[in-house]
Design an enzyme around this catalytic site. Structure first.
Site, short mmCIF file in Angstrom:
data_model
loop_
_atom_site.label_atom_id
_atom_site.label_comp_id
_atom_site.label_asym_id
_atom_site.label_seq_id
_atom_site.Cartn_x
_atom_site.Cartn_y
_atom_site.Cartn_z
N ARG A 103 0.87 -1.11 -0.08
CA ARG A 103 0.06 0.03 -0.09
C ARG A 103 0.77 1.10 0.16
O ARG A 103 1.66 1.43 0.82
CB ARG A 103 -0.89 -0.04 1.36
CG ARG A 103 -2.18 -0.24 0.89
CD ARG A 103 -2.98 -0.09 2.19
NE ARG A 103 -2.52 0.18 3.46
CZ ARG A 103 -2.99 0.48 4.46
NH1 ARG A 103 -4.54 0.29 4.73
NH2 ARG A 103 -2.50 0.56 5.81
N THR A 107 -0.91 7.52 -0.35
CA THR A 107 -2.46 7.54 -1.26
C THR A 107 -3.14 6.21 -0.55
O THR A 107 -4.33 6.31 -0.86
CB THR A 107 -2.04 7.26 -2.80
OG1 THR A 107 -1.43 5.97 -2.92
CG2 THR A 107 -1.23 8.46 -3.28
N ASP A 199 0.80 -3.19 11.92
CA ASP A 199 1.26 -3.68 10.41
C ASP A 199 1.59 -5.27 10.53
O ASP A 199 2.65 -5.64 10.90
CB ASP A 199 2.43 -2.75 9.93
CG ASP A 199 2.70 -3.09 8.43
OD1 ASP A 199 2.76 -4.13 8.16
OD2 ASP A 199 3.12 -2.17 7.65
N ASP A 202 5.13 -6.09 8.82
CA ASP A 202 6.24 -5.65 9.87
C ASP A 202 6.61 -6.48 10.99
O ASP A 202 7.70 -6.72 11.28
CB ASP A 202 6.11 -4.28 9.93
CG ASP A 202 6.44 -3.39 9.00
OD1 ASP A 202 7.24 -3.74 7.87
OD2 ASP A 202 6.21 -1.96 8.92
C1 PRP Z 1 -0.89 -4.46 4.54
C2 PRP Z 1 -1.82 -5.86 4.53
C3 PRP Z 1 -2.80 -5.87 3.28
C4 PRP Z 1 -3.09 -4.44 3.29
C5 PRP Z 1 -4.19 -4.06 3.70
O1 PRP Z 1 0.19 -4.82 3.53
O2 PRP Z 1 -1.10 -6.95 4.52
O3 PRP Z 1 -2.09 -6.57 2.27
O4 PRP Z 1 -1.72 -3.52 3.81
O5 PRP Z 1 -4.65 -2.82 3.52
P1 PRP Z 1 -5.63 -2.39 2.52
O6 PRP Z 1 -7.12 -3.21 2.71
O7 PRP Z 1 -6.00 -0.94 2.80
O8 PRP Z 1 -5.25 -2.47 1.13
P2 PRP Z 1 1.22 -3.77 3.52
O9 PRP Z 1 0.87 -2.72 2.32
O10 PRP Z 1 1.65 -3.23 4.67
O11 PRP Z 1 2.27 -4.72 2.73
P3 PRP Z 1 3.09 -5.78 3.39
O12 PRP Z 1 2.25 -7.24 3.31
O13 PRP Z 1 4.33 -6.01 2.37
O14 PRP Z 1 3.69 -5.56 4.72
#
Ligand code: PRP
Length: 207
Positions: A103, A107, A199, A202
Site C-alpha cells: 500500500r 495514497t 502492521d 512488519d
Molecule cells: C498490508 C496488509 C494488506 C494491506 C491491507 O500490507 O497485509 O495487504 O496492507 O490494506 P488495504 O486493505 O487498505 O489495502 P502492506 O501494504 O503493509 O504490505 P506488506 O504485506 O508487504 O507489509
C-alpha cells in the site's frame, strides 16, 4: 451477507496475544500461522470432493477423494505468506499463487510488484489470503487480478477485517465470500485497522 467471522474462543485467545504490542516477532509468526491452521476447518468446508471407494481390511468403504483441478491458495505478499503456510500445514493438496502488493503510504492505493499464478484458475476453488483487510484496496486489486485469469470461485481469507474493508469488497464483489478470524469496526486516517494489530507484515518479518 457472504461474511463469516469465526469468533471461536481458541482463535479469540490467540488473536488477543497476536494483537498485543508486547508480542514479539517469533511468537507473532507462530500464532498467525496457528490461527490460519485453525481457520482451515472453516475455509475448506465446501472443498470439492468426489466419491471414492476403498477397501478396508474388512470391507468396502464409500469415502471421498479430491476433485480435479485441485484448489489454489493465493497469498498477497508479504504478509499473506504466513497464512498460506498455516493453511497448508493442515491441507497441502493445493497449488500456490503469489500476488505482491504494498500500500502506498500516502495514497493508500495498492501497488503491484509481482504476480505468479498457477494456470487454469477457471475451474479452481481459489482461496485468497491476507492477514489484514483494511480499506480493501489490496484485496480488490488481487481479486481483479484473479478474475483477469478467469477465476470465478474466490474466497477471501483474513485474520482481521475492518467493517469499511468488508463493505468495499462486498460492494465490488458481492459473490466473494469473506472468512475472517475477527472483525474490527474502524480505520484511522492512515488506513490502519483500530484497535487492530499494527502492521502485520512488519510484525511477521521484523522489519
Ligand atoms: C498490508 C496488509 C494488506 C494491506 C491491507 O500490507 O497485509 O495487504 O496492507 O490494506 P488495504 O486493505 O487498505 O489495502 P502492506 O501494504 O503493509 O504490505 P506488506 O504485506 O508487504 O507489509
Amino acid at each position: 451477507m457472504k461474511v463469516k467471522i469465526l469468533n471461536h474462543p481458541l482463535i479469540n485467545l490467540y488473536m488477543t496475544i497476536l494483537r498485543s504490542k508486547d508480542t514479539k516477532s517469533a511468537k507473532f509468526r507462530f500464532l498467525a500461522r496457528k490461527i490460519s491452521s485453525l481457520m482451515a476447518f472453516e475455509i475448506f468446508k465446501d472443498l470439492k470432493v468426489l466419491p471414492k471407494i476403498v477397501e478396508t481390511p474388512l470391507e468396502k468403504y464409500y469415502g471421498v477423494t479430491l476433485s480435479d483441478p485441485k484448489p489454489c491458495i493465493i497469498s498477497i505478499l508479504r504478509a499473506g505468506l504466513i497464512m498460506s503456510e498455516g493453511i497448508t500445514d493442515i491441507f497441502d493438496e493445493v497449488s500456490i499463487g503469489h500476488i505482491g502488493i504494498y500500500r502506498d503510504e500516502k495514497t493508500l492505493k495498492p501497488v503491484n510488484y509481482i504476480k505468479k499464478l498457477p494456470s487454469n484458475l477457471k475451474n479452481r476453488q481459489c482461496y485468497l489470503c491476507d492477514p489484514m483487510l483494511a480499506t480493501g484496496g489490496s484485496a480488490i486489486y488481487a481479486i481483479n487480478t484473479l478474475k483477469d485469469h478467469f477465476a470465478s470461485d474466490i474466497k477471501l481469507i483474513c485474520l482481521l477485517a475492518s467493517d469499511p474493508g468488508i463493505k468495499n469488497v462486498q460492494t465490488n464483489f458481492p459473490e466473494v465470500e469473506i472468512i475472517c478470524a475477527q472483525k474490527d469496526d474502524k480505520l484511522n486516517e492512515d488506513g490502519f485497522i483500530l484497535p487492530g494489530l499494527g502492521d502485520a507484515g512488519d510484525r511477521i518479518f521484523e522489519t
